[in-house]
Motif scaffolding. Structure first.
Motif, PDB file in Angstrom:
ATOM      1  N   ILE A 168       1.284  -1.032   0.015  1.00  0.00           N
ATOM      2  CA  ILE A 168       0.260   0.462  -0.373  1.00  0.00           C
ATOM      3  C   ILE A 168       1.032   1.305  -0.008  1.00  0.00           C
ATOM      4  O   ILE A 168       1.876   0.939   0.723  1.00  0.00           O
ATOM      5  N   ALA A 206       0.309   5.254   0.577  1.00  0.00           N
ATOM      6  CA  ALA A 206      -0.181   6.484   1.019  1.00  0.00           C
ATOM      7  C   ALA A 206       0.631   7.193   0.926  1.00  0.00           C
ATOM      8  O   ALA A 206      -0.089   8.525  -0.840  1.00  0.00           O
ATOM      9  N   GLY A 207       1.331   8.535   2.209  1.00  0.00           N
ATOM     10  CA  GLY A 207       1.538   9.685   1.304  1.00  0.00           C
ATOM     11  C   GLY A 207       3.265   9.354   1.105  1.00  0.00           C
ATOM     12  O   GLY A 207       3.574  10.662   0.522  1.00  0.00           O
ATOM     13  N   GLY A 208       3.811   7.716   1.158  1.00  0.00           N
ATOM     14  CA  GLY A 208       5.494   7.513   0.719  1.00  0.00           C
ATOM     15  C   GLY A 208       5.756   8.618   1.962  1.00  0.00           C
ATOM     16  O   GLY A 208       7.489   8.101   0.824  1.00  0.00           O
ATOM     17  N   GLN A 209       5.736   8.588   2.591  1.00  0.00           N
ATOM     18  CA  GLN A 209       6.875   9.725   2.898  1.00  0.00           C
ATOM     19  C   GLN A 209       8.049   8.517   3.601  1.00  0.00           C
ATOM     20  O   GLN A 209       8.883   9.019   4.200  1.00  0.00           O
ATOM     21  N   SER A 210       7.333   7.143   3.988  1.00  0.00           N
ATOM     22  CA  SER A 210       8.237   6.737   4.250  1.00  0.00           C
ATOM     23  C   SER A 210       8.235   5.131   3.917  1.00  0.00           C
ATOM     24  O   SER A 210       9.625   4.804   3.385  1.00  0.00           O
ATOM     25  N   LEU A 211       7.286   4.964   3.107  1.00  0.00           N
ATOM     26  CA  LEU A 211       7.384   3.720   1.928  1.00  0.00           C
ATOM     27  C   LEU A 211       8.815   4.207   0.410  1.00  0.00           C
ATOM     28  O   LEU A 211       9.228   3.134   0.793  1.00  0.00           O
ATOM     29  N   HIS A 249      -0.556  15.000   7.605  1.00  0.00           N
ATOM     30  CA  HIS A 249      -1.441  15.798   8.533  1.00  0.00           C
ATOM     31  C   HIS A 249      -1.002  17.072   9.243  1.00  0.00           C
ATOM     32  O   HIS A 249      -1.679  17.903   9.646  1.00  0.00           O
ATOM     33  N   ILE A 307       7.210  17.312   4.395  1.00  0.00           N
ATOM     34  CA  ILE A 307       6.243  15.724   4.860  1.00  0.00           C
ATOM     35  C   ILE A 307       4.791  15.754   5.292  1.00  0.00           C
ATOM     36  O   ILE A 307       4.050  15.115   4.909  1.00  0.00           O
ATOM     37  N   GLY A 309       2.159  13.786   3.792  1.00  0.00           N
ATOM     38  CA  GLY A 309       2.428  12.387   4.922  1.00  0.00           C
ATOM     39  C   GLY A 309       0.789  12.251   5.623  1.00  0.00           C
ATOM     40  O   GLY A 309       0.353  12.979   5.617  1.00  0.00           O
ATOM     41  N   THR A 310       0.658  11.013   5.946  1.00  0.00           N
ATOM     42  CA  THR A 310      -0.875  10.671   6.178  1.00  0.00           C
ATOM     43  C   THR A 310      -0.847  10.739   7.188  1.00  0.00           C
ATOM     44  O   THR A 310      -0.150   9.741   7.956  1.00  0.00           O
ATOM     45  N   ASP A 321       5.542  10.548  16.285  1.00  0.00           N
ATOM     46  CA  ASP A 321       5.255  11.501  16.199  1.00  0.00           C
ATOM     47  C   ASP A 321       4.068  10.839  16.691  1.00  0.00           C
ATOM     48  O   ASP A 321       3.201  11.422  17.448  1.00  0.00           O
ATOM     49  N   LEU A 377      -5.629  -0.687   6.488  1.00  0.00           N
ATOM     50  CA  LEU A 377      -6.687   1.218   7.694  1.00  0.00           C
ATOM     51  C   LEU A 377      -7.135   2.208   7.211  1.00  0.00           C
ATOM     52  O   LEU A 377      -6.832   2.696   6.141  1.00  0.00           O
ATOM     53  N   LYS A 411       8.875  17.161  22.590  1.00  0.00           N
ATOM     54  CA  LYS A 411       9.745  16.411  21.896  1.00  0.00           C
ATOM     55  C   LYS A 411      11.045  17.336  22.182  1.00  0.00           C
ATOM     56  O   LYS A 411      11.363  18.213  21.985  1.00  0.00           O
ATOM     57  N   GLN A 467      13.180  16.093  12.963  1.00  0.00           N
ATOM     58  CA  GLN A 467      13.789  14.967  13.120  1.00  0.00           C
ATOM     59  C   GLN A 467      13.049  14.291  13.623  1.00  0.00           C
ATOM     60  O   GLN A 467      11.983  14.909  14.602  1.00  0.00           O
ATOM     61  N   TRP A 468      12.402  12.949  13.636  1.00  0.00           N
ATOM     62  CA  TRP A 468      12.154  11.967  15.417  1.00  0.00           C
ATOM     63  C   TRP A 468      12.961  12.395  15.902  1.00  0.00           C
ATOM     64  O   TRP A 468      13.884  12.432  16.765  1.00  0.00           O
TER      65      TRP A 468
HETATM   66  C1  LIG Z   1      12.738  13.531   6.387  1.00  0.00           C
HETATM   67  C2  LIG Z   1      12.087  13.268   6.930  1.00  0.00           C
HETATM   68  C3  LIG Z   1      11.433  13.050   8.395  1.00  0.00           C
HETATM   69  C4  LIG Z   1      10.106  12.756   8.944  1.00  0.00           C
HETATM   70  N1  LIG Z   1      10.444  13.356  10.336  1.00  0.00           N
HETATM   71  C5  LIG Z   1       9.241  12.680  10.955  1.00  0.00           C
HETATM   72  C6  LIG Z   1       8.825  12.977  12.422  1.00  0.00           C
HETATM   73  O1  LIG Z   1       9.980  13.999  12.804  1.00  0.00           O
HETATM   74  N2  LIG Z   1       7.992  12.304  13.348  1.00  0.00           N
HETATM   75  C7  LIG Z   1       7.644  11.629  12.366  1.00  0.00           C
HETATM   76  O2  LIG Z   1       6.292  10.997  13.559  1.00  0.00           O
HETATM   77  N3  LIG Z   1       7.712  11.119  11.492  1.00  0.00           N
HETATM   78  C8  LIG Z   1       8.310  11.405  10.627  1.00  0.00           C
HETATM   79  N4  LIG Z   1       8.542  11.057   9.491  1.00  0.00           N
HETATM   80  C9  LIG Z   1       7.742  10.226   8.444  1.00  0.00           C
HETATM   81  C10 LIG Z   1       6.066  10.885   8.010  1.00  0.00           C
HETATM   82  O3  LIG Z   1       5.715  10.862   9.094  1.00  0.00           O
HETATM   83  C11 LIG Z   1       5.459  10.469   7.059  1.00  0.00           C
HETATM   84  O4  LIG Z   1       3.984  10.624   6.804  1.00  0.00           O
HETATM   85  C12 LIG Z   1       4.827   8.467   7.686  1.00  0.00           C
HETATM   86  O5  LIG Z   1       5.889   7.919   8.749  1.00  0.00           O
HETATM   87  C13 LIG Z   1       4.111   7.758   6.589  1.00  0.00           C
HETATM   88  O6  LIG Z   1       3.203   7.851   6.155  1.00  0.00           O
HETATM   89  P1  LIG Z   1       2.999   8.130   4.615  1.00  0.00           P
HETATM   90  O7  LIG Z   1       1.308   8.865   4.658  1.00  0.00           O
HETATM   91  O8  LIG Z   1       4.133   9.225   4.379  1.00  0.00           O
HETATM   92  O9  LIG Z   1       2.935   6.518   4.791  1.00  0.00           O
HETATM   93  P2  LIG Z   1       3.624   5.429   3.561  1.00  0.00           P
HETATM   94  O10 LIG Z   1       5.085   5.955   3.678  1.00  0.00           O
HETATM   95  O11 LIG Z   1       2.390   5.682   1.840  1.00  0.00           O
HETATM   96  O12 LIG Z   1       3.362   4.484   3.689  1.00  0.00           O
HETATM   97  C14 LIG Z   1       3.952   3.580   5.166  1.00  0.00           C
HETATM   98  C15 LIG Z   1       3.806   2.400   5.255  1.00  0.00           C
HETATM   99  O13 LIG Z   1       2.001   2.078   5.928  1.00  0.00           O
HETATM  100  C16 LIG Z   1       2.016   1.522   4.961  1.00  0.00           C
HETATM  101  N5  LIG Z   1       0.856   1.555   5.349  1.00  0.00           N
HETATM  102  C17 LIG Z   1       0.469   3.272   4.757  1.00  0.00           C
HETATM  103  N6  LIG Z   1      -1.165   3.463   4.689  1.00  0.00           N
HETATM  104  C18 LIG Z   1      -1.739   2.328   5.476  1.00  0.00           C
HETATM  105  C19 LIG Z   1      -2.688   2.126   5.106  1.00  0.00           C
HETATM  106  N7  LIG Z   1      -4.293   3.337   5.404  1.00  0.00           N
HETATM  107  N8  LIG Z   1      -3.594   1.073   5.991  1.00  0.00           N
HETATM  108  C20 LIG Z   1      -2.439  -0.282   5.968  1.00  0.00           C
HETATM  109  N9  LIG Z   1      -0.945   0.321   5.692  1.00  0.00           N
HETATM  110  C21 LIG Z   1      -0.884   1.317   5.303  1.00  0.00           C
HETATM  111  C22 LIG Z   1       2.745   1.551   3.597  1.00  0.00           C
HETATM  112  O14 LIG Z   1       2.696  -0.004   3.037  1.00  0.00           O
HETATM  113  C23 LIG Z   1       3.997   1.379   4.435  1.00  0.00           C
HETATM  114  O15 LIG Z   1       4.346   0.018   4.813  1.00  0.00           O
HETATM  115  C24 LIG Z   1       9.893  11.907   8.371  1.00  0.00           C
HETATM  116  C25 LIG Z   1       9.394  11.403   7.112  1.00  0.00           C
HETATM  117  C26 LIG Z   1      10.798  11.543   6.649  1.00  0.00           C
HETATM  118  C27 LIG Z   1      11.025  11.738   5.120  1.00  0.00           C
END
Ligand SMILES: Cc1cc2nc3c(=O)[nH]c(=O)nc-3n(C[C@H](O)[C@H](O)[C@H](O)COP(=O)(O)OP(=O)(O)OC[C@H]3O[C@@H](n4cnc5c(N)ncnc54)[C@H](O)[C@@H]3O)c2cc1C
Length: 284
Positions: free
Chosen positions: A30, A32-37, A78, A106, A110-111, A124, A167, A184, A191-192
């Motif tokens: 899956i 979502a926002g791609g910020q971790s994937l 977010h 982000i 991010g979602t 967080d 989810l 925090k 950052q984290w």
């Molecule tokens: C430089 C940087 C700094 C960051 N700093 C912080 C920070 O300070 N604090 C913090 O909390 N986060 C931080 N993040 C992470 C950020 O919060 C991301 O938005 C979050 O971790 C992932 O959300 P996403 O929507 O991008 O998910 P994605 O990256 O698209 O997905 C993340 C994972 O969840 C799964 N997934 C996503 N949505 C669903 C769903 N609906 N059902 C089932 N599985 C799902 C995906 O398959 C994947 O495995 C940072 C990211 C970066 C790149």
């Protein structure tokens, strides 16, 4: 690095996304926002054959009022949560945590659901969701089930969401009128956290009547500081009143040791940040 080749699907309904998951099993992932994937794919730590992008499923976005809870769609960014009046009024702790989450870019991509599904112990949003007793609504081929916050975070980067499940939304019980603070501690801005503490406090006439405290990065999952919560009840919302309770913040925690700090340093940080968070939440 460039990610390995994958097929891409952008379904317009949860049902369509679930069918694709069922068909491709653990070869699908899956998005979502791609910020971790995306970083994971670019580092080739994972190479799925199919990416299922939830971005076109409108029903997964937004925040709504549902009586004694607010409901946050999994695909709500977010940044939207950070400016949503319902979240501000009824789940101020989530508002506070989002303010500290990464940077503006982000927060726009991010979602809420993506961050919680990713289950980074330094993320967080887990501790506030846990502290407020959120419920996680998960859809699968057999229908929808609801998982309590205490059962959602299973381990390091692991949740109760099955490989063939999505989810869809998170129900957050209303904590209207509660004070909230997210403290925090970071080495580098945006950052984290090395450690963070989420506190929601109900104070009547300067005395704490109820408290909910969550810890970030104090173990492989977000943790609830129940010993602190119990010790705070009946205490005056003053430095002296909360000091002993905050000293219990690390009870039962198993924090990691890494280049940012060893476990003992984190235990100490947890007590200091808990005191600050509780006092700020109580308006002291
Ligand atoms: C430089 C940087 C700094 C960051 N700093 C912080 C920070 O300070 N604090 C913090 O909390 N986060 C931080 N993040 C992470 C950020 O919060 C991301 O938005 C979050 O971790 C992932 O959300 P996403 O929507 O991008 O998910 P994605 O990256 O698209 O997905 C993340 C994972 O969840 C799964 N997934 C996503 N949505 C669903 C769903 N609906 N059902 C089932 N599985 C799902 C995906 O398959 C994947 O495995 C940072 C990211 C970066 C790149």
């Amino acid at each position: 690095m460039i990610p390995a080749k994958f097929d891409y699907l952008a379904p317009s309904s949860v049902q369509e996304a679930l069918s694709a998951l069922a068909e491709h099993g653990d070869e699908a992932k899956i998005l979502a926002g791609g910020q971790s994937l995306l970083p994971v794919l670019r580092m080739r730590l994972n190479a799925p054959e199919l990416i299922i992008d939830l971005g076109k499923i409108e029903s997964l976005r937004g925040v709504r009022d549902d009586g004694d809870a607010i409901v946050i769609g999994a695909m709500t960014p977010h940044a939207v949560i950070g400016s949503d009046p319902l979240v501000g009024e009824h789940a101020a702790l989530i508002h506070k945590a989002v303010e500290h989450l990464a940077d503006a870019q982000i927060r726009h991509r991010g979602t809420f659901g993506g961050a919680l599904a990713h289950a980074d112990p330094a993320g967080d949003l887990g501790a506030p969701a846990l502290a407020l007793g959120a419920q996680f609504v998960i859809a699968g081929s057999g229908g929808t089930r609801t998982v309590e916050a205490d059962d959602f975070f299973v381990g390091l980067f692991e949740t109760a969401i099955g490989e063939d499940e999505i989810l869809t939304e998170v129900r957050v019980p209303k904590h209207t009128g509660w004070g909230a603070s997210y403290e925090k501690f970071v080495r580098v801005a945006h950052q984290w956290p090395i450690v963070a503490v989420a506190a929601a406090v109900k104070a009547d006439g300067g005395t704490i009547s109820e408290a909910r405290v969550g810890l970030t990065n104090m173990g492989s999952t977000p943790l609830r500081a129940r010993a602190v919560e119990e010790a705070l009840v009946g205490q005056p919302a003053t430095e002296d009143g909360v000091r002993d309770a905050a000293g219990k913040a690390a009870d039962g925690a198993n924090p990691p040791s890494d280049l940012n700090g060893d476990a003992d340093y984190r235990r100490h940080l947890a007590t200091v940040l808990t005191r600050r968070a509780v006092l700020a939440a109580a308006g002291a």
